[in-house]
Every structure is written in structure tokens, then in C-alpha cells.
Design a protein around this motif. Structure first.
Motif, PDB file in Angstrom:
ATOM      1  N   THR A  30       3.067 -16.056  -5.192  1.00 44.12           N
ATOM      2  CA  THR A  30       2.818 -15.685  -6.579  1.00 44.12           C
ATOM      3  C   THR A  30       1.447 -16.182  -6.992  1.00 44.12           C
ATOM      4  O   THR A  30       0.946 -17.187  -6.470  1.00 44.12           O
ATOM      5  CB  THR A  30       3.868 -16.292  -7.534  1.00 44.12           C
ATOM      6  OG1 THR A  30       3.868 -17.701  -7.396  1.00 44.12           O
ATOM      7  CG2 THR A  30       5.250 -15.734  -7.262  1.00 44.12           C
ATOM      8  N   PHE A  31       0.853 -15.470  -7.912  1.00 40.92           N
ATOM      9  CA  PHE A  31      -0.380 -15.895  -8.564  1.00 40.92           C
ATOM     10  C   PHE A  31      -0.077 -15.881 -10.050  1.00 40.92           C
ATOM     11  O   PHE A  31       0.520 -14.921 -10.552  1.00 40.92           O
ATOM     12  CB  PHE A  31      -1.534 -14.927  -8.251  1.00 40.92           C
ATOM     13  CG  PHE A  31      -2.796 -15.277  -8.997  1.00 40.92           C
ATOM     14  CD1 PHE A  31      -3.708 -16.165  -8.440  1.00 40.92           C
ATOM     15  CD2 PHE A  31      -3.053 -14.755 -10.259  1.00 40.92           C
ATOM     16  CE1 PHE A  31      -4.856 -16.517  -9.132  1.00 40.92           C
ATOM     17  CE2 PHE A  31      -4.199 -15.106 -10.949  1.00 40.92           C
ATOM     18  CZ  PHE A  31      -5.106 -15.983 -10.393  1.00 40.92           C
ATOM     19  N   LYS A  73       3.862 -11.231  -5.113  1.00 41.78           N
ATOM     20  CA  LYS A  73       3.670 -10.561  -3.818  1.00 41.78           C
ATOM     21  C   LYS A  73       5.041 -10.394  -3.158  1.00 41.78           C
ATOM     22  O   LYS A  73       5.658 -11.344  -2.706  1.00 41.78           O
ATOM     23  CB  LYS A  73       2.755 -11.393  -2.920  1.00 41.78           C
ATOM     24  CG  LYS A  73       2.518 -10.795  -1.550  1.00 41.78           C
ATOM     25  CD  LYS A  73       1.677 -11.757  -0.700  1.00 41.78           C
ATOM     26  CE  LYS A  73       1.562 -11.288   0.725  1.00 41.78           C
ATOM     27  NZ  LYS A  73       0.972 -12.324   1.593  1.00 41.78           N
ATOM     28  N   LEU A  74       5.506  -9.150  -3.119  1.00 46.98           N
ATOM     29  CA  LEU A  74       6.819  -8.816  -2.581  1.00 46.98           C
ATOM     30  C   LEU A  74       6.649  -8.137  -1.229  1.00 46.98           C
ATOM     31  O   LEU A  74       5.945  -7.129  -1.123  1.00 46.98           O
ATOM     32  CB  LEU A  74       7.541  -7.882  -3.564  1.00 46.98           C
ATOM     33  CG  LEU A  74       8.973  -7.503  -3.270  1.00 46.98           C
ATOM     34  CD1 LEU A  74       9.891  -8.702  -3.483  1.00 46.98           C
ATOM     35  CD2 LEU A  74       9.397  -6.363  -4.193  1.00 46.98           C
ATOM     36  N   GLN A 107       9.233   1.037   4.575  1.00 49.15           N
ATOM     37  CA  GLN A 107       8.339   1.273   3.456  1.00 49.15           C
ATOM     38  C   GLN A 107       6.934   1.595   3.945  1.00 49.15           C
ATOM     39  O   GLN A 107       6.514   1.132   4.996  1.00 49.15           O
ATOM     40  CB  GLN A 107       8.297   0.043   2.544  1.00 49.15           C
ATOM     41  CG  GLN A 107       9.642  -0.292   1.930  1.00 49.15           C
ATOM     42  CD  GLN A 107      10.165   0.832   1.075  1.00 49.15           C
ATOM     43  OE1 GLN A 107       9.496   1.283   0.153  1.00 49.15           O
ATOM     44  NE2 GLN A 107      11.356   1.313   1.393  1.00 49.15           N
ATOM     45  N   ARG A 108       6.200   2.356   3.177  1.00 48.12           N
ATOM     46  CA  ARG A 108       4.826   2.715   3.502  1.00 48.12           C
ATOM     47  C   ARG A 108       3.894   1.507   3.350  1.00 48.12           C
ATOM     48  O   ARG A 108       2.890   1.390   4.033  1.00 48.12           O
ATOM     49  CB  ARG A 108       4.363   3.831   2.579  1.00 48.12           C
ATOM     50  CG  ARG A 108       2.900   4.203   2.758  1.00 48.12           C
ATOM     51  CD  ARG A 108       2.428   5.219   1.769  1.00 48.12           C
ATOM     52  NE  ARG A 108       3.267   6.399   1.824  1.00 48.12           N
ATOM     53  CZ  ARG A 108       3.186   7.411   0.984  1.00 48.12           C
ATOM     54  NH1 ARG A 108       2.317   7.380   0.015  1.00 48.12           N
ATOM     55  NH2 ARG A 108       3.978   8.455   1.097  1.00 48.12           N
ATOM     56  N   TYR A 109       4.239   0.628   2.416  1.00 44.38           N
ATOM     57  CA  TYR A 109       3.380  -0.510   2.102  1.00 44.38           C
ATOM     58  C   TYR A 109       3.939  -1.812   2.669  1.00 44.38           C
ATOM     59  O   TYR A 109       5.147  -2.032   2.654  1.00 44.38           O
ATOM     60  CB  TYR A 109       3.204  -0.637   0.585  1.00 44.38           C
ATOM     61  CG  TYR A 109       2.514   0.568   0.002  1.00 44.38           C
ATOM     62  CD1 TYR A 109       1.131   0.703   0.092  1.00 44.38           C
ATOM     63  CD2 TYR A 109       3.245   1.587  -0.594  1.00 44.38           C
ATOM     64  CE1 TYR A 109       0.494   1.821  -0.412  1.00 44.38           C
ATOM     65  CE2 TYR A 109       2.609   2.707  -1.099  1.00 44.38           C
ATOM     66  CZ  TYR A 109       1.231   2.826  -1.007  1.00 44.38           C
ATOM     67  OH  TYR A 109       0.603   3.931  -1.495  1.00 44.38           O
ATOM     68  N   HIS A 110       3.031  -2.662   3.120  1.00 44.62           N
ATOM     69  CA  HIS A 110       3.432  -3.982   3.590  1.00 44.62           C
ATOM     70  C   HIS A 110       3.834  -4.853   2.407  1.00 44.62           C
ATOM     71  O   HIS A 110       4.759  -5.654   2.512  1.00 44.62           O
ATOM     72  CB  HIS A 110       2.278  -4.668   4.346  1.00 44.62           C
ATOM     73  CG  HIS A 110       1.863  -3.944   5.581  1.00 44.62           C
ATOM     74  ND1 HIS A 110       0.619  -3.374   5.723  1.00 44.62           N
ATOM     75  CD2 HIS A 110       2.539  -3.681   6.731  1.00 44.62           C
ATOM     76  CE1 HIS A 110       0.530  -2.801   6.912  1.00 44.62           C
ATOM     77  NE2 HIS A 110       1.684  -2.970   7.545  1.00 44.62           N
ATOM     78  N   TYR A 111       3.108  -4.693   1.283  1.00 47.32           N
ATOM     79  CA  TYR A 111       3.364  -5.532   0.119  1.00 47.32           C
ATOM     80  C   TYR A 111       3.305  -4.735  -1.176  1.00 47.32           C
ATOM     81  O   TYR A 111       2.456  -3.852  -1.337  1.00 47.32           O
ATOM     82  CB  TYR A 111       2.335  -6.673   0.033  1.00 47.32           C
ATOM     83  CG  TYR A 111       2.394  -7.572   1.230  1.00 47.32           C
ATOM     84  CD1 TYR A 111       3.411  -8.515   1.350  1.00 47.32           C
ATOM     85  CD2 TYR A 111       1.470  -7.462   2.254  1.00 47.32           C
ATOM     86  CE1 TYR A 111       3.498  -9.325   2.465  1.00 47.32           C
ATOM     87  CE2 TYR A 111       1.546  -8.272   3.372  1.00 47.32           C
ATOM     88  CZ  TYR A 111       2.564  -9.199   3.469  1.00 47.32           C
ATOM     89  OH  TYR A 111       2.655  -9.989   4.584  1.00 47.32           O
ATOM     90  N   PHE A 112       4.207  -5.074  -2.085  1.00 44.73           N
ATOM     91  CA  PHE A 112       4.172  -4.590  -3.457  1.00 44.73           C
ATOM     92  C   PHE A 112       3.642  -5.752  -4.281  1.00 44.73           C
ATOM     93  O   PHE A 112       4.189  -6.861  -4.229  1.00 44.73           O
ATOM     94  CB  PHE A 112       5.566  -4.192  -3.948  1.00 44.73           C
ATOM     95  CG  PHE A 112       6.174  -3.073  -3.153  1.00 44.73           C
ATOM     96  CD1 PHE A 112       5.723  -1.780  -3.296  1.00 44.73           C
ATOM     97  CD2 PHE A 112       7.199  -3.334  -2.253  1.00 44.73           C
ATOM     98  CE1 PHE A 112       6.283  -0.746  -2.555  1.00 44.73           C
ATOM     99  CE2 PHE A 112       7.764  -2.310  -1.512  1.00 44.73           C
ATOM    100  CZ  PHE A 112       7.310  -1.004  -1.665  1.00 44.73           C
ATOM    101  N   LEU A 113       2.569  -5.527  -5.025  1.00 44.72           N
ATOM    102  CA  LEU A 113       1.967  -6.570  -5.864  1.00 44.72           C
ATOM    103  C   LEU A 113       2.345  -6.271  -7.304  1.00 44.72           C
ATOM    104  O   LEU A 113       1.737  -5.423  -7.957  1.00 44.72           O
ATOM    105  CB  LEU A 113       0.448  -6.597  -5.661  1.00 44.72           C
ATOM    106  CG  LEU A 113       0.005  -6.791  -4.213  1.00 44.72           C
ATOM    107  CD1 LEU A 113      -1.504  -6.672  -4.090  1.00 44.72           C
ATOM    108  CD2 LEU A 113       0.499  -8.118  -3.656  1.00 44.72           C
ATOM    109  N   VAL A 114       3.378  -6.929  -7.771  1.00 41.20           N
ATOM    110  CA  VAL A 114       3.931  -6.658  -9.098  1.00 41.20           C
ATOM    111  C   VAL A 114       3.078  -7.386 -10.130  1.00 41.20           C
ATOM    112  O   VAL A 114       2.923  -8.602 -10.084  1.00 41.20           O
ATOM    113  CB  VAL A 114       5.405  -7.091  -9.188  1.00 41.20           C
ATOM    114  CG1 VAL A 114       5.978  -6.725 -10.539  1.00 41.20           C
ATOM    115  CG2 VAL A 114       6.215  -6.455  -8.058  1.00 41.20           C
TER     116      VAL A 114
END
Length: 182
Positions: free
Chosen positions: A112-113, A101-102, A70-77
Motif C-alpha cells: 500500500t501507498f 497494490k492488488l 487476469q490480463r494484468y499482474h496488478y490492480f492499483l486501486v
């Protein structure tokens, strides 16, 4: 439990997201699916199933190696809930501020927040809003203001290393309402 794409939601529930409302988990799954081409999504679902196995339900971590980089280290849903009514009230105010935080490599939820927000302009939730969001008045009464929650989001992001310029992350939503409209 499977969503429309046939991918198991149990993985998200088993990785610490159980405290999130079911609609957030469903929207999170939809939002992440928008980032992947159809063939990759099917592979993702397969990997999620195998990932469950590595947690006592079946497969090994080696299965993750077949997932495309993946291009991103994290997906922030992100999935805001806001004040609402029929007809729509203005302005709408954020009343729930959750971020999942995925990890973009392992597809595991790392953190998670979650905070409720006290609305100011329309402090009393409407019956329509409660029915639509599942948020009751007692959940927002006495909660921090949006400004205070944003400060806590910033603190959480710093603690999670998400403000480091070398860490690539992207906010993911289901549709454009959360970040374009809200």
C-alpha cells in the motif's frame, strides 16, 4: 461485514489494508468489481471467502486456481480525497493519495501507498470537507505538497517493480472522478 454484492470485506482488512479508511476499502471493492463480469465476480467472492480460510479462517490455496487468469499482474486501486465545499470550490486539491497494490493472480494485497497532501490554494479544510472525507485539518497540515507526494509515488512504484515494462498493471478507481476529473 458484507458489501452490496455479498462479498466479504474482511479479506481486505485481514491482508494489511486495515490502516485504510473503510470508505477506501469499500470503493476498492467496487472498483475491482467493475473489472469482472457478474459471474466472475460471484466466483471472486467465493474465492475471497476461501482465501480467508487459508489464513486460519477456512480453505486452501488450491481454491485460487479456479479464478480466471487476469490480463494484468496488478490492480492499483486509487481513491483520492480532495478539498471540497458546498457550493464546490475551484480548484479542488488532492488531500489524500492512497494506492492499494492488488495481485491480479492471487487477489492479495501486496503493498500500500498512503500519504496526506497539504493543500495550497485552499489550505484550510471546510467543515463540509471534513464531514465528507473524515480528514481533519491536523492530518494535512505540514504534509508534503502534491509534487513531493507524486515523487514518492514514483519511488514506491519503482520499489514495487511497477515501472518495469514487462509488468502489466492498471489503475482502478470507482468512477471517473479520480483520474478524469481530478
Amino acid at each position: 461485514v458484507s458489501d452490496a454484492s455479498g462479498c466479504s470485506m474482511i479479506a481486505l482488512l485481514h491482508t494489511g489494508a486495515a490502516k485504510f479508511p473503510q470508505n477506501l476499502l469499500s470503493r476498492s471493492r467496487q472498483a475491482v468489481s467493475l473489472l469482472f463480469p457478474a459471474g466472475v465476480l460471484k466466483e471472486f467472492c467465493s474465492i475471497v471467502s476461501r482465501k480467508l480460510a487459508s489464513h486460519g479462517f477456512g480453505a486452501s490455496m488450491a481454491a485460487m486456481s479456479s479464478f480466471p487468469p487476469q490480463r494484468y499482474h496488478y490492480f492499483l486501486v486509487l481513491d483520492f480525497e480532495a478539498t471540497c465545499d458546498k457550493p464546490q470550490i475551484h480548484p479542488q486539491e488532492i488531500i489524500e493519495f492512497p494506492i492499494l497494490k492488488l495481485n491480479g493472480r492471487t487477489m492479495e494485497i501486496e503493498s500500500t501507498f498512503h500519504m496526506y497532501v497539504q493543500p495550497v490554494v485552499h489550505p484550510q479544510l471546510t467543515p463540509f470537507c471534513t464531514e465528507l472525507t473524515g480528514i481533519i485539518q491536523g492530518m494535512v497540515d505540514g504534509q508534503p505538497s502534491l509534487q513531493q507526494v507524486l515523487e514518492r509515488v514514483d519511488e514506491w512504484m519503482a520499489k514495487e517493480g511497477l515501472l518495469d515494462p514487462s509488468v502489466k498493471s492498471i489503475f482502478v478507481t470507482c468512477g471517473d472522478w479520480d483520474l478524469k476529473v481530478m
